[in-house]
Design a protein around this motif. Structure first.
Motif, PDB file in Angstrom:
ATOM      1  N   TYR A 171      35.464  25.685 -13.351  1.00 30.20           N
ATOM      2  CA  TYR A 171      34.695  25.228 -14.514  1.00 30.20           C
ATOM      3  C   TYR A 171      33.395  26.018 -14.623  1.00 30.20           C
ATOM      4  O   TYR A 171      33.000  26.452 -15.702  1.00 30.20           O
ATOM      5  CB  TYR A 171      34.413  23.732 -14.392  1.00 30.20           C
TER       6      TYR A 171
ATOM      7  N   GLU B 225      36.958  23.410 -19.046  1.00 27.58           N
ATOM      8  CA  GLU B 225      37.879  22.733 -18.154  1.00 27.58           C
ATOM      9  C   GLU B 225      39.252  22.653 -18.801  1.00 27.58           C
ATOM     10  O   GLU B 225      40.126  21.913 -18.384  1.00 27.58           O
ATOM     11  CB  GLU B 225      37.350  21.357 -17.753  1.00 27.58           C
ATOM     12  N   ASP B 226      39.440  23.487 -19.851  1.00 28.97           N
ATOM     13  CA  ASP B 226      40.745  23.570 -20.487  1.00 28.97           C
ATOM     14  C   ASP B 226      41.582  24.612 -19.747  1.00 28.97           C
ATOM     15  O   ASP B 226      41.263  25.796 -19.763  1.00 28.97           O
ATOM     16  CB  ASP B 226      40.559  23.979 -21.953  1.00 28.97           C
TER      17      ASP B 226
ATOM     18  N   SER C  36      43.615  19.326 -19.229  1.00 28.83           N
ATOM     19  CA  SER C  36      42.309  19.057 -18.618  1.00 28.83           C
ATOM     20  C   SER C  36      42.385  19.265 -17.106  1.00 28.83           C
ATOM     21  O   SER C  36      43.232  18.701 -16.417  1.00 28.83           O
ATOM     22  CB  SER C  36      41.893  17.632 -18.940  1.00 28.83           C
ATOM     23  N   LEU C  37      41.463  20.045 -16.609  1.00 32.20           N
ATOM     24  CA  LEU C  37      41.431  20.365 -15.192  1.00 32.20           C
ATOM     25  C   LEU C  37      41.293  19.106 -14.344  1.00 32.20           C
ATOM     26  O   LEU C  37      41.952  18.948 -13.310  1.00 32.20           O
ATOM     27  CB  LEU C  37      40.242  21.300 -14.940  1.00 32.20           C
TER      28      LEU C  37
END
Lengths: 767, 496, 127, 138
Positions: free
Chosen positions: C99, C105-106, C24-25
Motif C-alpha cells: 500500500y 489497496e486495489d 481489496s488488499l
C-alpha cells in the motif's frame, strides 16, 4: 587410436585457434592447413585397406546406461566422405588464411571452421547413431557460428538463425527417429542396424521412423520445401560457403540417407518420397539458379539442384543409382568447391559478385578463370570432367529404374538442361568479352588459387583416369550404401548410347532456357509474386511471425497481471481436479451417523459462521477485525470443548495478538471498498462455495475412512514412562516431533525479520 | 553413518543462527554465509558418497522408532537433490557477495539465504509428510522475505502475487495432510505408502491425491498454476532470481515425484494420466510465454515453466527410464538455469538493461562471457553433448518406449522453441552490434560474478561429456523410487 | 457435531476463498486468516472428535485415561497455528508495504510489471 | 487516568505475566502450557508495557534487542538438539538428569525442557520484533 586422433584433431585446433599467435602472419593459414592435411593423408593410407573390404573401428563405452557408445567406424562410404571433408578442409583453411588475412577475428573464424570440420568428420565417421547425432547437431551449431561470423550484418544474423532453426528442427525430428530406431533395433550401433536388413522396414514403427529421419535429412540437405535456408547462408564469408556447400554440411543429410539406406531403404514409401522430393528439389533448384545474378546465389541454387539429384538417386536405390550417387557426390564436391573458391577469388579481386557488373576476367585473372571454367563445364555436365561420368551414370540409372524410369529421365534431362544454361551463362558473362569490374581486377595470392586449381585438376584427372577412384574409393562406398558388393566400372566414353543422346537433348533444352530466360522473367516474376506467401522462405517468416503472435496472445491471456484471476484459475483447477477425481472414482462414502450436537456447541459453530459471514460483508476495517476475532475465538472454544486445552490456549493468545496486529497495521490502510461487479461476485461466490462444499464433503468422508490409532496409542503409552511428560501434546511437540517445532520457530524468526524489513527497509528513501 | 542425514540441516541452521547474530557486520555475515555453504557442499558430498551405491540412510530424529517420531531419509534421489541445493546455495551466495546491496544485507539477506537452503534440504531429506509441510513453510517464508527485501514497487507487486498464490498452495497442502492423517492415522511417508495401498479404492484417496497435486503443482509452477512465477521472478535481483529459478520450483517437483511414487500409486492410470497432460500443457504454455518476451530475465523465467513440464513428464510416464530422465533433467536444469540467471545478471551489469532491444555487442566486448553464456544456453537448448541433450534424450526415449507419440512430438517441438529463445538471446545480446549508448552506466563484473558462472559452466560440461556416472546414478535413484519397498524397509525395518 | 463442524469448515474455506478473490488488499488478508482457521479446524474435525478428555496423564498414572482426544492432530494444529501466525504477520506487513509503495489497496492496480500491453518491437524475426 | 497509577499497575501486571509465563513454560511438559504459550504470555507482558509506556520503554525493559533473543532462542534449541549427538544418539534425542530434591517429587530436567526454553525465547523475540516496530512506525 590413430583414427580418433585424426578424426578429432579439428576440435583441438578449434579450442586453440583463438589463442594461437599465428594468424597475423601469412604462414598462419598454411600452418593451420597442415592439420587437416595430415588427417587427409591418414585417410589416404586407409584407402587400400578399406578397398579390400576391411573396416577400421574405434569405440568407447561412453554411456553404458543408455547403450550409447562413442564409436568411430570407417567403411567405404565413411572414407569417401572423410577424404572430402579433410581434403577440402585443408584447402579451405589455406584459402581462408589468405582471404581473411589481417581481418580481426580470424582466430575466431578458424576456431569455428575447425570446429565445423571436426564435427563433420565425426559425423561421417560415427559408428553409433547417438555419436552421429552429437556431431550432427554440432555441425548445425558451428555452421550457425560461421554464417553469423560477420555479426554486424543483420542479414548474416538472420540467415544464421534461420539455418539453425531449420536444421535444428530437423535435428530434433531425427532425435525422435533415432530413439525409435534404438527401441526397434535394440541398439544404436549403425553396423548392427544396417546389417539387420528388413527388421526396421517391417516394424510397426517404420513409418514414424522414416518420417522423422527424412525430416532430419531433408532439412539438413536443403530439400524442398526446406531449401530456402541454404541461399540465405550465403551471408557467410566465401570459404565457409565453399566448405558448407561443396563437401560437407549439406551433404550430411544425403550421407545419412545413404548410411541408413540398407536399413530403411527399398520400400515403396522410401522410393516414392525420396524420388519425389529429390526430383522437385532438383528441378526447382536448377530453374531458380537460372534467374540469379549473384554468383554465390547461382552456385547455392545449383547446389540445391545437385542435392536433389543425390536424393533422387538414393530414392531409386538400385546398384546403378547408388554407384551414380557416389560418383556424383565426389564430382560435385570437387567442382562445387572449386567454383565457390573461384567465386570468392573473383569477389576478392574485383569487389563484386554480381555477374551483371563483371566481364572478361579471363585475362586479368587467368588461373581463377581457368578453374571457374572447369567448374562450369562440370556444372553443365559436358566435357572431360568427373561430373560428366556422374551425369551419364545418373541417366543410366534412371533408364533402368523400373518404377518410374521415364519420369526420372525427364527430370534429369530437364534439370540438366537448366544447369547447362546456368553454366553457359556464367562462363559467357564472366570470362568472355570486354573486361568489366567495379575496380581493376587482380589475380589472388597462391593460397587462394591452390584450392580451385587442385580441385579442378582432380576433376579432370579422375575423369580421364577413372580407374584411380573406381575400385578403391567408389566401389567400397557404393557397397556400404547398397549393403552388398557393387561392381563399379567407370569410363568417360561409353560410345554413342541412349544416355549420351539424352544428354544432347538436355543441351537443346539449355538453349531453350537461355533463349527464354529473359522473356520468361516477367512471367516467372508474376508467378512468384502470386505464390509469395506460399514460398517456403516466406512461409518460414510468416510462421515465425504467427508463432510470435500466438505466443503473445497466449501470454496476454494467461499472464495478465490480475492477481484475483490468477487465484481464481488456481482455485478452479483445484476444484475441478478434486471434483472429477471424486466422481470418476465412484464418489465417497458418507453413510454415517454424525453424533449429536449439544446446544453450546451449536452456538459456537453459529458464532464462527456468523463471524465468517460478517467478514465477507464487512466494509470497514473495525468490523472486519471484529469478525475475524469472533471466528478465531470461536475456533479456540471448539478446541477447548473437544479436549484440546493447549490448542485453545495457544489459539486464544494468537488470536489476541492477531487482532492487535490487525489494528496496528490496518488503521493505516484506507477504507475497504469492493468495486467488483455483480457478475464477478457471483462467479467468485460460486467458485468459493464449490470449494467449500468439496471440503465439507471430504471432511465428512474422512470420518468414514477406517483409520488406525497405532500412533496415538504409542504416544499415550510412552509419554509418561519413557519421555517423562504427562502432557502428551507437549511431549509430541518437544520430543516425539520436535523437528516440526524446530522448523516452526525458524518460520517465526524469519517472519519477524520480514516484518521488520517491510516496515523499515529504506524508509528514508520512500516518500 | 546415519547421523549424516541431519548434517546438512545442522550446518545450515548453525550458520544462519551465527549470521543472524552478526547482522550488523556485513563482511562477517558474508564470510559466515560462504563458510556455511562450503560446509554444506562438503556435507552433501559426503552424504552423496554414502548413498551413491544405492544404500538408503535413515535417521530416526529424537531417537523414536518410525513411524512414531520423524524420520529423516536419504535415498539417492534425496542426496542428489541436497547436493544440487548445496551447489546452488554456494554459487548464489558467492554471486551475492558481489551484488547484493547493503540494505538487503542489513535486513538479513544472508541468514535468510541460509534458512532458505535449510528449508530446501529439510524438504528433500524428511520422510514425514507433516514435517515436509513444515520445511516447505520454512523455505517459503524465507523466500517471501527475500523476494520482498527489495522494497520497491515492482518487488512488492511481485512478492504479493508470489505470497498469495503460494499461501493457497500451503493451505491445500495442509488440508491434504489432515485428510490423509484422518484416513490412515499416520504421517510417516513409508507407513503412508503401506496404509494408502490398503485403503478403500473410492474417490476419497484420489481426491486427496488431487489436493496434493494442486498444492505441489503450484509450487512446481505447472500449468495452469504457474502464474506466480513469471509475475515475480523478474523483479528479484540476479542471485535471488538464480537461486529461486534453480531451486525452488524443483522442490515442488521433488515433492510431486516423492508423493506420486511412494504414496499415491494405487490409481496410476488416473492420477498419472492427468499429470501427463498437465505436463504437456506446462511445456507448451511455458515456452510460448518465453517466445513472447524480449527481456532476458522474463524469457528465462518462462522457460523454467516449460522445463518443469519435462520433469513432471518423466513422473507421468512412470517407468524407471522416464523417472531417471526426470531426475537427470532436474540436475541439469538446476545447474544450467541458475547459471543463466547469473549470466543475465552480468548482462544487466554490462549492458544496463535486460531488454534485448537495448543490448548488443557483448560477444565482441566480452568474448569470455559469450562462451560462458553459450554453454548453459545451448545446453538448455538440448545441443549435444551438453547436459540438456541427455536429459531430453532419456525422456524422448522413455516417451517413445511408451508409445506416447503425441507427447513425444510436443516434447520435441518445445525443444525447438527453446532453441529459438536461446538463439534469440545470443543473437540479440551478444552478436548484434551494441546500440548507441547504454541506457544506464554499466556496473562491471568481477571475480564474484565470473567464478560461480565459470564453475557452473564447467559442471554443465562435465554433466554432458561425462554423463555416464550421473545417468547411472539417476537410474539407480529412479529404481529406488519405482520400488518403494526398499525405502519402506529402510524406514520401518523388515516387515513382520 | 461432526456434520456441523464439517459444515463450518466448508463455510470457512468458502468465505476465506471468496475474500481472497476480492480487489481489496485488506480483504485478501482477512481471507487468508479465515482459510488458516478453516484448515486447522479441518484437521481437528477430520481426525475425529472426543468431548472433554484432553490427552493428559493424571499425576501418578502412567497412561491417559481412555477415551481421550487424539494428541497427534493437536500437535500438528499447534504447529500449524504458529506457522500460520508467522505468515499472517508477514502478509500484513507486506500488504502495508504494498500500500505504501503503490498508494493503493486495489489489487487490480498492481500490474505495472506484467502489463502485456507494454511490449517492445519483435525481436528475432528480423523485423 | 493518573498516569503514575497506570504505570505502576502496568509494571505490576507485566511482572505478574512474566512470572506466569515462566510457570507456563515449566509446567508445559505435564499440564497445558509450554514454551510457545509461555513465550506469548511473556511477550504480552512487554507489549502491555509498551502500550502503557511506549515502545522505547519496553525496549529498555527488555535490555537486549529482540533479534538477539531470537538468535539465542534458536541457538538454545539447536544446542538442545545436539546434546544427544555427543552421546552418539540422533539429533533431538532427549537426555534427562534427575535432581534429587528432598521432600518433593523427584525432579527431572532434560533437553526437551531446554528445547522448549529455546522456543520460549524465540517467541518472545519474534512477537516483540514484530509489534514494537509497528508501534514505533508512525
Amino acid at each position: 587410436m590413430a583414427l580418433s586422433v585424426f578424426a578429432l584433431c579439428g576440435f583441438a585446433m578449434a579450442l586453440a585457434a583463438p589463442f594461437l599467435p599465428i594468424w597475423r602472419f601469412r604462414a598462419g593459414g598454411w600452418l593451420a592447413a597442415s592439420v587437416p592435411a595430415a588427417s587427409f593423408a591418414y585417410f589416404l593410407t586407409l584407402v587400400p585397406r578399406i578397398g579390400d573390404g576391411e573396416v577400421v573401428t574405434a569405440s568407447w563405452n561412453w554411456i553404458p546406461t543408455l547403450d550409447i557408445a562413442f564409436a568411430l567406424r570407417v567403411d567405404g562410404l565413411a572414407l569417401l566422405m572423410a577424404l572430402l571433408v579433410s581434403g577440402t578442409g585443408a584447402l579451405v583453411v589455406l584459402y581462408s588464411g589468405a582471404y581473411l588475412q589481417g581481418k580481426p577475428g580470424l582466430g575466431r573464424f578458424m576456431a569455428y571452421l575447425f570446429g565445423f570440420m571436426g564435427s563433420m568428420l565425426g559425423l561421417v565417421l560415427a559408428g553409433d547413431l547417438i555419436t552421429l547425432f552429437v556431431f550432427w547437431e554440432l555441425t548445425s551449431i558451428t555452421s550457425f557460428l560461421l554464417i553469423s561470423f560477420e555479426t554486424e550484418k543483420a542479414e548474416a544474423r538472420k540467415a544464421a538463425t534461420q539455418a539453425l532453426l531449420v536444421t535444428g528442427g530437423g535435428g530434433l525430428a531425427l532425435l525422435g527417429g533415432f530413439a525409435l530406431i534404438g527401441i526397434e533395433a535394440g541398439t544404436y550401433d549403425i553396423a548392427e542396424i544396417t546389417a539387420g536388413g528388413g527388421v526396421l522396414a517391417e516394424s510397426s514403427r517404420y513409418l514414424p521412423i522414416l518420417v522423422l529421419v527424412l525430416a532430419g535429412a531433408f532439412t539438413k540437405s536443403a530439400q524442398f520445401p526446406f531449401h530456402f535456408w541454404l541461399p540465405g547462408a550465403m551471408a557467410a564469408p566465401t570459404p565457409v560457403s565453399a566448405y558448407l556447400h561443396s563437401a560437407t554440411m549439406v551433404k550430411a543429410g544425403v550421407y545419412l540417407l545413404a548410411r541408413l539406406h540398407p536399413a530403411l531403404g527399398d520400400t515403396t514409401e522410401w522410393t516414392v518420397v525420396l524420388t519425389a522430393f529429390g526430383s522437385v528439389t532438383m528441378v526447382l533448384g536448377a530453374f531458380i539458379a537460372v534467374h540469379q545474378t549473384d554468383l554465390k546465389l547461382i552456385l547455392a541454387y545449383s547446389t540445391v539442384a545437385a542435392l536433389g539429384l543425390l536424393v533422387l538417386l538414393l530414392g531409386i536405390g538400385t546398384d546403378l543409382a547408388v554407384k551414380a550417387a557416389m560418383v556424383f557426390l565426389l564430382a560435385h564436391a570437387l567442382y562445387k568447391g572449386a567454383l565457390f573458391l573461384a567465386a570468392g577469388s573473383i569477389d576478392h579481386g574485383t569487389g563484386t559478385r554480381e555477374i551483371g557488373a563483371l566481364g572478361g576476367l579471363a585475362r586479368a585473372m587467368p588461373i581463377t578463370s581457368a578453374a571457374l571454367a572447369v567448374g562450369a563445364i562440370s556444372l553443365a555436365g559436358f566435357g572431360p570432367v568427373l561430373a560428366f561420368i556422374g551425369k551419364e551414370a545418373l541417366i543410366e540409372a534412371a533408364l533402368h529404374f523400373d518404377r518410374a524410369g521415364e519420369a526420372a529421365v525427364l527430370v534429369a534431362v530437364v534439370a540438366g538442361g537448366a544447369l547447362f544454361a546456368v553454366a553457359a551463362g556464367m562462363m559467357g558473362r564472366l570470362l568472355i568479352g570486354a573486361e568489366r569490374a567495379p575496380h581493376r581486377p587482380h589475380e589472388s595470392p597462391w593460397e587462394m588459387l591452390a584450392g580451385p586449381v587442385l580441385l579442378s585438376v582432380l576433376s579432370v584427372v579422375f575423369a580421364l583416369a577413372p580407374v584411380l577412384i573406381a575400385g578403391d574409393l567408389v566401389a567400397p562406398a557404393a557397397a556400404a550404401v547398397a549393403g552388398e558388393q557393387v561392381k563399379v566400372n567407370l569410363a568417360l566414353w561409353h560410345g554413342v548410347n541412349t544416355a549420351l543422346l539424352l544428354s544432347l537433348l538436355s543441351l537443346a533444352i539449355a538453349g531453350g532456357v537461355l533463349w527464354g530466360a529473359r522473356r520468361l522473367r516477367p512471367v516467372s516474376a508474376r508467378i512468384a509474386d502470386a505464390a509469395g506467401p506460399l514460398r517456403p522462405g516466406d512461409l518460414y517468416y510468416t510462421s515465425l511471425l504467427n508463432l510470435n503472435r500466438v505466443a503473445r496472445q497466449q501470454t496476454r491471456l494467461l499472464q495478465h497481471g490480475y492477481l484475483r484471476l490468477y487465484l481464481a484459475v488456481t482455485l478452479a483447477t483445484a476444484v475441478a481436479l478434486v471434483f472429477t477425481a471424486i466422481t470418476a472414482r465412484g464418489g465417497v462414502d458418507l453413510d454415517n451417523s454424525y453424533g449429536d450436537v449439544a446446544f453450546y456447541e451449536a452456538t459456537i459453530a453459529g458464532v464462527i459462521i456468523a463471524g465468517a459471514g460478517l467478514a465477507i460483508r464487512a466494509n470497514d476495517r473495525l468490523t472486519a477485525v471484529a469478525a475475524l476475532g469472533a471466528v478465531g475465538f470461536g475456533v479456540a472454544l471448539v478446541y477447548a470443548f473437544f479436549g484440546a486445552p493447549d490448542l485453545a490456549l495457544t489459539q486464544f493468545l494468537i488470536e489476541t495478538l492477531t487482532v492487535l496486529l490487525f489494528v496496528l497495521v490496518f488503521y493505516r490502510l484506507p477504507r475497504l471498498s469492493d468495486v467488483s461487479s455483480v457478475g464477478t461476485r457471483v462467479r467468485d461466490a460460486a467458485l468459493s462455495i464449490a470449494a467449500g462444499a468439496l471440503m465439507t464433503v471430504l471432511v465428512l468422508a474422512s470420518i468414514t475412512q477406517t483409520s488406525d490409532h497405532t500412533l496415538t496409542a504409542y504416544f499415550a503409552e510412552t509419554s509418561k514412562p519413557v519421555a517423562f511428560g504427562r502432557n502428551v501434546v507437549n511431549v509430541i511437540l518437544v520430543d516425539f516431533r520436535s523437528l516440526d517445532t524446530l522448523g516452526e520457530i525458524i518460520v517465526l524468526a524469519v517472519a519477524a525479520l520480514g516484518v521488520v524489513a517491510m516496515l523499515k527497509l529504506r524508509r528514508e528513501d520512500s516518500p | 553413518m546415519s547421523g549424516l542425514v541431519a548434517l546438512p540441516l545442522v550446518v545450515m541452521l548453525a550458520s544462519s543462527i551465527v549470521a543472524l547474530a552478526c547482522l550488523r557486520y556485513r563482511r562477517i555475515q558474508e564470510a559466515i554465509a560462504l563458510t556455511g555453504m562450503v560446509a554444506l557442499v562438503v556435507a552433501a558430498g559426503w552424504l552423496l558418497a554414502e548413498t551413491w551405491d544405492g544404500q538408503i540412510l535413515v535417521l530416526q530424529a529424537a531417537n523414536w522408532p518410525a513411524p512414531f517420531g520423524i524420520t529423516l531419509v536419504a535415498d539417492l534421489f534425496a542426496s542428489i537433490m541436497v547436493m544440487l541445493a548445496a551447489i546452488v546455495g554456494l554459487t548464489a551466495t558467492m554471486y551475492s557477495v558481489g551484488t547484493i546491496d547493503a540494505d538487503r544485507e542489513r535486513y538479513g539477506y544472508y541468514p535468510l539465504m541460509n534458512i532458505l537452503v535449510l528449508g530446501v534440504c529439510g524438504a528433500f531429506l524428511t520422510g514425514d509428510l507433516f514435517n515436509l509441510y513444515v520445511w516447505f513453510e520454512v523455505l517459503l517464508v524465507a523466500s517471501f522475505v527475500i523476494m520482498a527485501l527489495g522494497g520497491g514497487r515492482p518487488q512488492m507487486e511481485g512478492a504479493l502475487k508470489y505470497v498469495a498464490l503460494n499461501l493457497v498452495s500451503s493451505v491445500l497442502f495442509l488440508s491434504g495432510v489432515g485428510l490423509l492423517y484422518a484416513a490412515t492415522g499416520t504421517l510417516n511417508m513409508a507407513d503412508l505408502s503401506l496404509r494408502v495401498a490398503e485403503a478403500e479404492a473410492d474417490g476419497y484417496m484420489t481426491a486427496v491425491a488431487m489436493l496434493f497435486l494442486t498444492a505441489f503443482g503450484i509450487k512446481a509452477a505447472m500449468f495452469p498454476l504457474f502464474f506466480w512465477l513469471p509475475a515475480s521472478y523478474h523483479t528479484a535481483p540476479a542471485p535471488v532470481a538464480a537461486l529461486f529459478a534453480g531451486l525452488l520450483t524443483k522442490v515442488g517437483v521433488y515433492a510431486l515425484i516423492r508423493v506420486f511414487t511412494l504414496i499415491f500409486t494405487t490409481d496410476v492410470g488416473y492420477t498419472h494420466t492427468i499429470i501427463l497432460w498437465l505436463s504437456v500443457a506446462t511445456m507448451v504454455t511455458g515456452v510460448l510465454g518465453a517466445v513472447s518476451h524480449n527481456d532476458v530475465k522474463r524469457i528465462l523465467s518462462f522457460h523454467i515453466i516449460s522445463q518443469i513440464g519435462y520433469m513432471t513428464l518423466g513422473l507421468a510416464l512412470f517407468t524407471p527410464l522416464a523417472l531417471a530422465g526426470s531426475i537427470f533433467y532436474i540436475g541439469h536444469h538446476i545447474i544450467v538455469k541458475t547459471n543463466l540467471f547469473f549470466v543475465a545478471g552480468v548482462i544487466r551489469r554490462l549492458g544496463g538493461t535486460y531488454e534485448l532491444a537495448h543490448l548488443g555487442g557483448l560477444a565482441r566486448s566480452r568474448p569470455a562471457l559469450a562462451v560462458l553464456f553459450f554453454i548453459p544456453a545451448f545446453s538448455l537448448g538440448g545441443i549435444p553433448p551438453l547436459s540438456g541433450f541427455f536429459a531430453k534424450f532419456v525422456l524422448v526415449r522413455a516417451a517413445a518406449d511408451e508409445r506416447e507419440f503425441v507427447v513425444l512430438a510436443f516434447a520435441l517441438g518445445v525443444g525447438l522453441l527453446t532453441l529459438l529463445s536461446m538463439t534469440k538471446i545470443f543473437v540479440e545480446a551478444f552478436l548484434k552490434p551494441a546500440p548507441d549508448g547504454p541506457p544506464e552506466p554499466a556496473a562491471g563484473a568481477g571475480f564474484w560474478h565470473y567464478t560461480p558462472i565459470a564453475g557452473l559452466a564447467a559442471l554443465t560440461l562435465v554433466l554432458g561429456f561425462a554423463a555416464e556416472p550421473f545417468l547411472s546414478a539417476a537410474t539407480e535413484a529412479a529404481d529406488q523410487l519405482m520400488e518403494p519397498g526398499r525405502y519402506i524397509t529402510a524406514v520401518l525395518g523388515e516387515p513382520q | 457435531m461432526e456434520l456441523l463442524l464439517a459444515l463450518t469448515v466448508g463455510i470457512l474455506y468458502a468465505s476465506g476463498l471468496y475474500l481472497l478473490l476480492r480487489r481489496s488488499l485488506v480483504k485478501v488478508i482477512v481471507g487468508l486468516a479465515l482459510l488458516t482457521n478453516g484448515a486447522n479446524l479441518l484437521i481437528f474435525t477430520a481426525a475425529g472428535l472426543v468431548r472433554g478428555r484432553p490427552p493428559l496423564v493424571e499425576a501418578g498414572e502412567s497412561v491417559p485415561q481412555a477415551p481421550f482426544a487424539d494428541p497427534v492432530p493437536q500437535a500438528l494444529i499447534l504447529t500449524a497455528i504458529v506457522i500460520g501466525f508467522g505468515l499472517q504477520a508477514f502478509a500484513m506487513a507486506l500488504a502495508y508495504r504494498v500500500y505504501r509503495e503503490s498508494g493503493s489497496e486495489d489489487v487490480d492496480s498492481l500490474r505495472t510489471t506484467e502489463d502485456p500491453s507494454i511490449n517492445l518491437p519483435k525481436v528475432g524475426t528480423g523485423e | 487516568m493518573n498516569s503514575l497509577v497506570l504505570r505502576n499497575m502496568m509494571r505490576f501486571l507485566a511482572s505478574l505475566l512474566l512470572v506466569a509465563s515462566v510457570f507456563l513454560l515449566w509446567r508445559g511438559h505435564n499440564e497445558p502450557g509450554g514454551g510457545f504459550a509461555g513465550g506469548l504470555m511473556a511477550a504480552s507482558a512487554f507489549v502491555l508495557h509498551a502500550l502503557a509506556l511506549g515502545p522505547a520503554g519496553a525496549r529498555r525493559a527488555l535490555r537486549v534487542p529482540p533479534l538477539f533473543l531470537i538468535a539465542t532462542g534458536l541457538g538454545t534449541a539447536l544446542l538442545a538438539a545436539l546434546i544427544g549427538v555427543i552421546a552418539g544418539d540422533p539429533i533431538l534425542t532427549g537426555h534427562w538428569v534427575t535432581l534429587d530434591t528432598p521432600g518433593a517429587e523427584r525432579l527431572k530436567v532434560g533437553t526437551p525442557l531446554l528445547f522448549d526454553t529455546g522456543v520460549y525465547l524465540v517467541v518472545v523475540g519474534v512477537v516483540l520484533n514484530i509489534i514494537l516496530p509497528l508501534m514505533e512506525d508512525e
